[in-house]
Design a protein around this motif. Structure first.
Motif, PDB file in Angstrom:
ATOM      1  N   VAL A   8      10.488 -13.598   3.324  1.00 35.62           N
ATOM      2  CA  VAL A   8      11.456 -12.806   2.549  1.00 35.62           C
ATOM      3  C   VAL A   8      10.833 -11.444   2.277  1.00 35.62           C
ATOM      4  CG1 VAL A   8      12.937 -12.738   0.516  1.00 35.62           C
ATOM      5  CG2 VAL A   8      12.227 -14.955   1.465  1.00 35.62           C
ATOM      6  N   GLY A  34      15.049  -3.615   3.901  1.00 37.97           N
ATOM      7  CA  GLY A  34      14.791  -2.266   4.418  1.00 37.97           C
ATOM      8  C   GLY A  34      14.464  -1.187   3.403  1.00 37.97           C
ATOM      9  N   ALA A  41       7.293   8.474   0.217  1.00 38.74           N
ATOM     10  CA  ALA A  41       6.052   9.224   0.452  1.00 38.74           C
ATOM     11  C   ALA A  41       6.034   9.807   1.866  1.00 38.74           C
ATOM     12  CB  ALA A  41       4.841   8.317   0.234  1.00 38.74           C
ATOM     13  N   GLY A  77      18.877  -7.861   6.243  1.00 41.66           N
ATOM     14  CA  GLY A  77      19.758  -8.475   5.255  1.00 41.66           C
ATOM     15  C   GLY A  77      19.015  -8.684   3.955  1.00 41.66           C
ATOM     16  N   GLY A 122       6.690  10.282  -5.148  1.00 42.49           N
ATOM     17  CA  GLY A 122       5.988   9.902  -3.917  1.00 42.49           C
ATOM     18  C   GLY A 122       5.305  11.068  -3.232  1.00 42.49           C
ATOM     19  N   CYS A 131      -4.211   6.635  -3.158  1.00 43.48           N
ATOM     20  CA  CYS A 131      -3.203   6.832  -2.100  1.00 43.48           C
ATOM     21  C   CYS A 131      -3.051   8.307  -1.746  1.00 43.48           C
ATOM     22  CB  CYS A 131      -1.844   6.317  -2.554  1.00 43.48           C
ATOM     23  SG  CYS A 131      -1.834   4.595  -3.040  1.00 43.48           S
ATOM     24  N   HIS A 132      -2.988   9.156  -2.785  1.00 42.78           N
ATOM     25  CA  HIS A 132      -2.581  10.550  -2.555  1.00 42.78           C
ATOM     26  C   HIS A 132      -3.602  11.566  -3.050  1.00 42.78           C
ATOM     27  CE1 HIS A 132       1.253   8.612  -1.885  1.00 42.78           C
ATOM     28  NE2 HIS A 132       1.206   8.112  -3.098  1.00 42.78           N
ATOM     29  N   ALA A 209      15.714 -13.058  -6.499  1.00 42.69           N
ATOM     30  CA  ALA A 209      16.147 -14.159  -5.624  1.00 42.69           C
ATOM     31  C   ALA A 209      15.375 -15.451  -5.869  1.00 42.69           C
ATOM     32  CB  ALA A 209      16.006 -13.731  -4.160  1.00 42.69           C
ATOM     33  N   ALA A 248      -1.706  -1.595  -2.678  1.00 44.52           N
ATOM     34  CA  ALA A 248      -2.001  -0.721  -1.546  1.00 44.52           C
ATOM     35  C   ALA A 248      -1.522  -1.413  -0.274  1.00 44.52           C
ATOM     36  CB  ALA A 248      -3.500  -0.437  -1.445  1.00 44.52           C
TER      37      ALA A 248
HETATM   38  C1  LIG Z   1       5.795   6.122  -3.827  1.00 45.24           C
HETATM   39  C2  LIG Z   1       4.690   5.187  -3.382  1.00 45.24           C
HETATM   40  C3  LIG Z   1       3.709   5.650  -2.547  1.00 45.24           C
HETATM   41  C4  LIG Z   1       2.683   4.806  -2.139  1.00 45.24           C
HETATM   42  N1  LIG Z   1       1.712   5.307  -1.335  1.00 45.24           N
HETATM   43  C5  LIG Z   1       0.765   4.495  -0.872  1.00 45.24           C
HETATM   44  C6  LIG Z   1      -0.252   5.017  -0.013  1.00 45.24           C
HETATM   45  O1  LIG Z   1      -0.262   6.210   0.311  1.00 45.24           O
HETATM   46  N2  LIG Z   1      -1.224   4.159   0.413  1.00 45.24           N
HETATM   47  C7  LIG Z   1      -1.233   2.837   0.049  1.00 45.24           C
HETATM   48  O2  LIG Z   1      -2.114   2.096   0.498  1.00 45.24           O
HETATM   49  N3  LIG Z   1      -0.286   2.333  -0.766  1.00 45.24           N
HETATM   50  C8  LIG Z   1       0.705   3.120  -1.234  1.00 45.24           C
HETATM   51  N4  LIG Z   1       1.651   2.618  -2.079  1.00 45.24           N
HETATM   52  C9  LIG Z   1       1.640   1.182  -2.391  1.00 45.24           C
HETATM   53  C10 LIG Z   1       2.248   0.434  -1.207  1.00 45.24           C
HETATM   54  O3  LIG Z   1       3.438   1.058  -0.822  1.00 45.24           O
HETATM   55  C11 LIG Z   1       2.531  -1.027  -1.554  1.00 45.24           C
HETATM   56  O4  LIG Z   1       1.335  -1.622  -2.042  1.00 45.24           O
HETATM   57  C12 LIG Z   1       3.007  -1.792  -0.321  1.00 45.24           C
HETATM   58  O5  LIG Z   1       4.143  -1.162   0.241  1.00 45.24           O
HETATM   59  C13 LIG Z   1       3.354  -3.219  -0.684  1.00 45.24           C
HETATM   60  O6  LIG Z   1       3.838  -3.883   0.449  1.00 45.24           O
HETATM   61  P1  LIG Z   1       4.872  -5.082   0.265  1.00 45.24           P
HETATM   62  O7  LIG Z   1       5.145  -5.557   1.656  1.00 45.24           O
HETATM   63  O8  LIG Z   1       4.400  -6.029  -0.744  1.00 45.24           O
HETATM   64  O9  LIG Z   1       6.180  -4.422  -0.375  1.00 45.24           O
HETATM   65  P2  LIG Z   1       7.147  -3.303   0.231  1.00 45.24           P
HETATM   66  O10 LIG Z   1       6.424  -2.388   1.131  1.00 45.24           O
HETATM   67  O11 LIG Z   1       7.881  -2.711  -0.910  1.00 45.24           O
HETATM   68  O12 LIG Z   1       8.154  -4.129   1.155  1.00 45.24           O
HETATM   69  C14 LIG Z   1       8.991  -5.118   0.608  1.00 45.24           C
HETATM   70  C15 LIG Z   1      10.203  -5.266   1.523  1.00 45.24           C
HETATM   71  O13 LIG Z   1      10.965  -6.387   1.065  1.00 45.24           O
HETATM   72  C16 LIG Z   1      12.331  -6.035   1.040  1.00 45.24           C
HETATM   73  N5  LIG Z   1      13.020  -6.862   0.063  1.00 45.24           N
HETATM   74  C17 LIG Z   1      12.934  -6.835  -1.296  1.00 45.24           C
HETATM   75  N6  LIG Z   1      13.728  -7.789  -1.837  1.00 45.24           N
HETATM   76  C18 LIG Z   1      14.325  -8.418  -0.793  1.00 45.24           C
HETATM   77  C19 LIG Z   1      15.269  -9.460  -0.712  1.00 45.24           C
HETATM   78  N7  LIG Z   1      15.753 -10.069  -1.791  1.00 45.24           N
HETATM   79  N8  LIG Z   1      15.702  -9.851   0.521  1.00 45.24           N
HETATM   80  C20 LIG Z   1      15.206  -9.256   1.626  1.00 45.24           C
HETATM   81  N9  LIG Z   1      14.303  -8.242   1.602  1.00 45.24           N
HETATM   82  C21 LIG Z   1      13.886  -7.837   0.406  1.00 45.24           C
HETATM   83  C22 LIG Z   1      12.329  -4.562   0.660  1.00 45.24           C
HETATM   84  O14 LIG Z   1      13.559  -3.949   0.995  1.00 45.24           O
HETATM   85  C23 LIG Z   1      11.144  -4.050   1.483  1.00 45.24           C
HETATM   86  O15 LIG Z   1      11.530  -3.686   2.784  1.00 45.24           O
HETATM   87  C24 LIG Z   1       2.662   3.445  -2.543  1.00 45.24           C
HETATM   88  C25 LIG Z   1       3.679   2.976  -3.384  1.00 45.24           C
HETATM   89  C26 LIG Z   1       4.683   3.843  -3.813  1.00 45.24           C
HETATM   90  C27 LIG Z   1       5.756   3.330  -4.731  1.00 45.24           C
END
Ligand SMILES: Cc1cc2nc3c(=O)[nH]c(=O)nc-3n(C[C@H](O)[C@H](O)[C@H](O)COP(=O)(O)OP(=O)(O)OC[C@H]3O[C@@H](n4cnc5c(N)ncnc54)[C@H](O)[C@@H]3O)c2cc1C
Length: 271
Positions: A8, A34, A41, A77, A122, A131-132, A209, A248
């Motif tokens: 998920v 998505g 960022a 989805g 971002g 990160c930045h 969810a 990260a």
């Molecule tokens: C503005 C910003 C900038 C950042 N910059 C950096 C950086 O430069 N370097 C770095 O290392 N980290 C950075 N981070 C942190 C990094 O983005 C996160 O640690 C990382 O993206 C986490 O990955 P994830 O897969 O857990 O979540 P996410 O990348 O958020 O992906 C989760 C995915 O799950 C999907 N989703 C959510 N709920 C559901 C659902 N119910 N059903 C289906 N899909 C769902 C979302 O749409 C998304 O596509 C940044 C964070 C932010 C907010």
């Protein structure tokens, strides 16, 4: 539809989990809404081998890699419900029955509600020095402190980046030009020129969810997992921002791999 694993969320954590599982020939369905949190960022900072890579480009590359694995499919989805029997329901009514579920939905980062901040989030309004920070070294940096504790932890990090750091306790707005911060507007209407503003932005787990699973959490609200990504509910694993702090992309990838390995160990032990 029956499958071995439903992942998920298709951000860095979910795609890595799917990659690990697909390479071990499990049937995997990744469901992704998505909206990765870092999408606003300009580039991912601090990720080895990914210099100046846009967040969405990393995920496009990840999906391309998964497309080569015949047992993995990615569904665009939204998952609306995850049951403890590992039945996963999507917003369009599709029901997936899995032997294991990996939760990787990430978080919504709660940055302060300041006029002008959303457009700059971002890029000029940022939360993470790791990160930045390098990109804004020796620039005019502002820090909006959220509490004394936040200031004590945060300021030394930012002061390692620049000698021009100004601390704010209240900000009325932000003035920008061509998508970049120019000045912080104070409550009395005066302005302080700044190139970037660091703010506190704690991630709020996207857990609507699966909140019904009542998964165990730590005192920060992160899902508790063991070293193979197992949560407190059998057959349910978690990765990414749901389980890690500091957040990260590297951590998301690492925990996605852990969950992938954990599911593999448990499902192969069943055979
Ligand atoms: C503005 C910003 C900038 C950042 N910059 C950096 C950086 O430069 N370097 C770095 O290392 N980290 C950075 N981070 C942190 C990094 O983005 C996160 O640690 C990382 O993206 C986490 O990955 P994830 O897969 O857990 O979540 P996410 O990348 O958020 O992906 C989760 C995915 O799950 C999907 N989703 C959510 N709920 C559901 C659902 N119910 N059903 C289906 N899909 C769902 C979302 O749409 C998304 O596509 C940044 C964070 C932010 C907010």
């Amino acid at each position: 539809m029956d499958t071995d694993v439903v992942v998920v969320g298709g951000g860095s954590a979910g795609l890595q989990a799917a990659l690990t599982l697909g390479r071990m020939r499990f049937d995997v369905a990744v469901v992704d809404a998505g909206s990765p949190s870092n999408a606003p960022a300009h580039a991912i900072g601090g990720l080895l081998g990914a210099h100046d890579l846009a967040p969405l480009d990393l995920l496009v590359r990840g999906r391309e890699q998964l497309a080569e694995l015949p047992s993995v499919c990615v569904i665009d989805g939204e998952v609306t419900h995850v049951d403890s029997d590992r039945t996963v329901t999507l917003a369009d009514g599709t029901v997936l029955a899995a032997r294991a579920v990996v939760l990787a939905t990430g978080g919504d980062y709660a940055f302060p509600d300041i006029p002008g901040a959303a457009e700059l989030w971002g890029n000029s309004v940022i939360h993470c020095p790791f990160c930045h920070g390098w990109e804004v070294r020796e620039r005019r940096i502002g820090v909006l402190t959220a509490s004394e504790e936040h200031a004590a932890q945060f300021l030394p990090l930012v002061q390692a980046l620049s000698r021009d750091v100004e601390v704010f306790e209240a900000v009325a707005g932000l003035r920008s030009e061509t998508g970049a911060l120019r000045a912080v507007v104070l409550p009395d209407g005066s302005e302080v020129e700044r190139d970037v503003l660091f703010v506190a932005a704690p991630p709020v787990p996207r857990d609507a969810a699966f909140v019904g699973l009542a998964l165990e959490r730590d005192d920060q609200g992160l899902l508790k997992i063991d070293k193979f990504g197992r949560t407190s509910v059998e057959g349910v694993y978690a990765a990414g921002d749901l389980v890690t702090s500091p957040q990260a992309v590297s951590q998301a990838i690492a925990t996605g791999q852990r969950a992938g390995v954990g599911v593999t160990r448990d499902l192969t032990a069943d055979r």
